[in-house]
Design a protein around this motif. Structure first.
Motif, PDB file in Angstrom:
ATOM      1  N   SER A  68      12.197  58.340  59.282  1.00  0.00           N
ATOM      2  CA  SER A  68      12.555  59.530  58.490  1.00  0.00           C
ATOM      3  C   SER A  68      13.679  59.222  57.505  1.00  0.00           C
ATOM      4  O   SER A  68      14.029  60.065  56.681  1.00  0.00           O
ATOM      5  N   ARG A  69      14.282  58.058  57.602  1.00  0.00           N
ATOM      6  CA  ARG A  69      15.345  57.657  56.680  1.00  0.00           C
ATOM      7  C   ARG A  69      15.103  56.223  56.224  1.00  0.00           C
ATOM      8  O   ARG A  69      14.325  55.507  56.821  1.00  0.00           O
ATOM      9  N   GLU A 100      16.521  60.506  52.469  1.00  0.00           N
ATOM     10  CA  GLU A 100      15.213  61.147  52.514  1.00  0.00           C
ATOM     11  C   GLU A 100      14.197  60.158  53.076  1.00  0.00           C
ATOM     12  O   GLU A 100      14.383  58.944  53.000  1.00  0.00           O
ATOM     13  N   SER A 139      18.290  56.131  50.108  1.00  0.00           N
ATOM     14  CA  SER A 139      18.284  57.575  50.282  1.00  0.00           C
ATOM     15  C   SER A 139      18.247  57.909  51.763  1.00  0.00           C
ATOM     16  O   SER A 139      17.821  57.113  52.584  1.00  0.00           O
TER      17      SER A 139
END
Length: 431
Positions: free
Chosen positions: A65-66, A50, A48
């Motif tokens: 963050s990823r 996200e 993801s």
């Protein structure tokens, strides 16, 4: 002169690519029970853009963050040249490899169920040949035994190329299966697999084809100019030009290293090496050796060379000072093959140079555990404080956060991390 206190550190690519156990008990084998090899929907990697639910403290190279995460149970095995990571899981009736894409976490393939022959564990290793990686599981024991037949003692080897030309529907990838008569152990040093026992015959296995070649140790003549090469012999690795052998004197690896009809350790001795001291020779990956020599004269210098195992050509060299105490130092190669770490040393194979951080009167010894394609090397001081080295700028710095997590693998632009609390593998991309 201060003599280096080193043991022969024979390191397979599996050791270069430190595996991380996900069994939760520190054992090498996992305790997963995913019978489909993929672990079911709840255990699939979650690729993801996200933020992963698990947020670790990691070096600034990585973007938390990823990324993706996976709680597939087993032992995590980074495969840097393939841009992948394997999970080796123990199941109810055997073992299974599952390979995930390091950039997405998506399952690429899983193997058929593998069952040990004779012993209760199924050891694994990784072999890298010609830039390609192979997953290998092996065991030894009796086959074809029943109420009437005694059976045969064999070494059973199952080999999987990490990158497949075609993945079968539903996965269940079949291995290249090899059986070698007799008892023995398998290691993956050099450009293939070596099956050896206590006898005078060694069998080499080509992971790409499964083809075997027998070598009689007493028939492997050393090159001229190697007076120490006529003692007991042991194959420590394979090269493109044949096996690399060492002499064994009183059970201790000695100075006689050679490739038949090729080179010997004496051919590699630097001009400024002490002629009366023996070298350290260590296999570190498919085509690389690390050699170490005391410097001549009344100095504390020690000379380290990274050597092409087939030709004996020196690819990088450094001179180190201080107390050389890195017994059994592990080695790690960056995914692009440019940088090599070995304990307190980091080599740049593109420029032929390197740096070393040994113990001296004013400094602690460092130990580097991984290096990225960008030349960022991460490790620890002798005091277990985290440090990082930028090989591009030469900047060495202590990391202020003592709880920082270093990746156990770095490939395809992603760092692979292990969270021991949740027993989850987490991947963050480079920032």
């Amino acid at each position: 002169m201060r003599r280096a206190k080193l043991a022969l550190g024979l390191v397979t690519v599996g050791a270069l690519l430190t595996a991380c156990s996900g069994s939760g008990d520190g054992e090498e084998q996992g305790t997963g029970s995913a019978q489909d090899g993929g672990g079911g929907a709840e255990q699939q990697a979650e690729a993801s853009q996200e933020p992963p639910s698990i947020q670790l403290s990691v070096p600034s190279l990585y973007d938390t963050s990823r990324g993706w995460e996976s709680d597939l149970e087993g032992t995590q095995i980074p495969l840097p040249r393939s841009g992948a990571v394997a999970v080796y899981s123990e199941q109810e009736d055997g073992y299974r490899f599952t390979v995930l894409d390091a950039a997405t976490g998506e399952k690429q393939w899983s193997s058929v169920l593998l069952q040990p022959l004779g012993n209760t564990n199924l050891p694994y290793l990784v072999s890298a040949v010609g830039g390609k990686e192979y997953l290998v599981a092996w065991s030894s024991g009796t086959t074809d035994a029943d109420a009437i037949n005694v059976g045969r003692e064999v070494v059973s080897i199952d080999i999987f190329p990490v990158i497949l030309d075609e993945v079968p529907s539903g996965s269940g990838v079949e291995p290249v299966h090899v059986e070698v008569e007799g008892e023995g152990d398998v290691h993956g040093l050099g450009t293939g697999l070596v099956v050896e026992d206590d006898g005078d015959t060694v069998v080499a296995v080509d992971p790409a084809t499964g083809d075997t070649t027998e070598y009689q140790l007493d028939e492997l003549a050393p090159p001229a100019g190697c007076p120490d090469c006529d003692a007991d012999r042991q194959v420590v690795a394979l090269t493109e030009n044949g096996p690399l052998l060492t002499t064994v004197t009183r059970g201790i690896d000695d100075s006689g290293y050679w490739v038949p009809d090729g080179w010997s350790a004496e051919d590699l001795r630097p001009d400024n090496a002490d002629p009366d001291e023996e070298p350290v020779v260590s296999a570190v990956t498919d085509n690389l050796l690390l050699t170490g020599w005391d410097e001549a004269g009344e100095t504390d210098g020690f000379l380290w060379h990274v050597v092409d195992s087939a030709s004996g050509q020196t690819l990088a060299s450094i001179r180190c000072e201080g107390e050389q105490v890195t017994t059994g130092a592990g080695s790690r190669l960056s995914a692009n093959g440019r940088y090599l770490t070995n304990g307190p040393r980091v080599f740049d194979l593109e420029t032929g140079s390197g740096v070393c951080y040994e113990r001296t009167e004013t400094t602690h010894q460092l130990r580097f555990e991984i290096v990225t394609d960008e030349g960022m090397a991460y490790g620890y001081s002798w005091t277990d404080d985290p440090v990082q080295l930028d090989m591009r700028s030469g900047e060495l710095a202590e990391i202020e956060d003592p709880t920082i997590d270093f990746p156990f693998g770095d490939t395809a632009g992603y760092g692979l991390f292990w969270d021991g609390v949740s027993e989850t593998m987490v991947a963050y991309p480079h920032a």
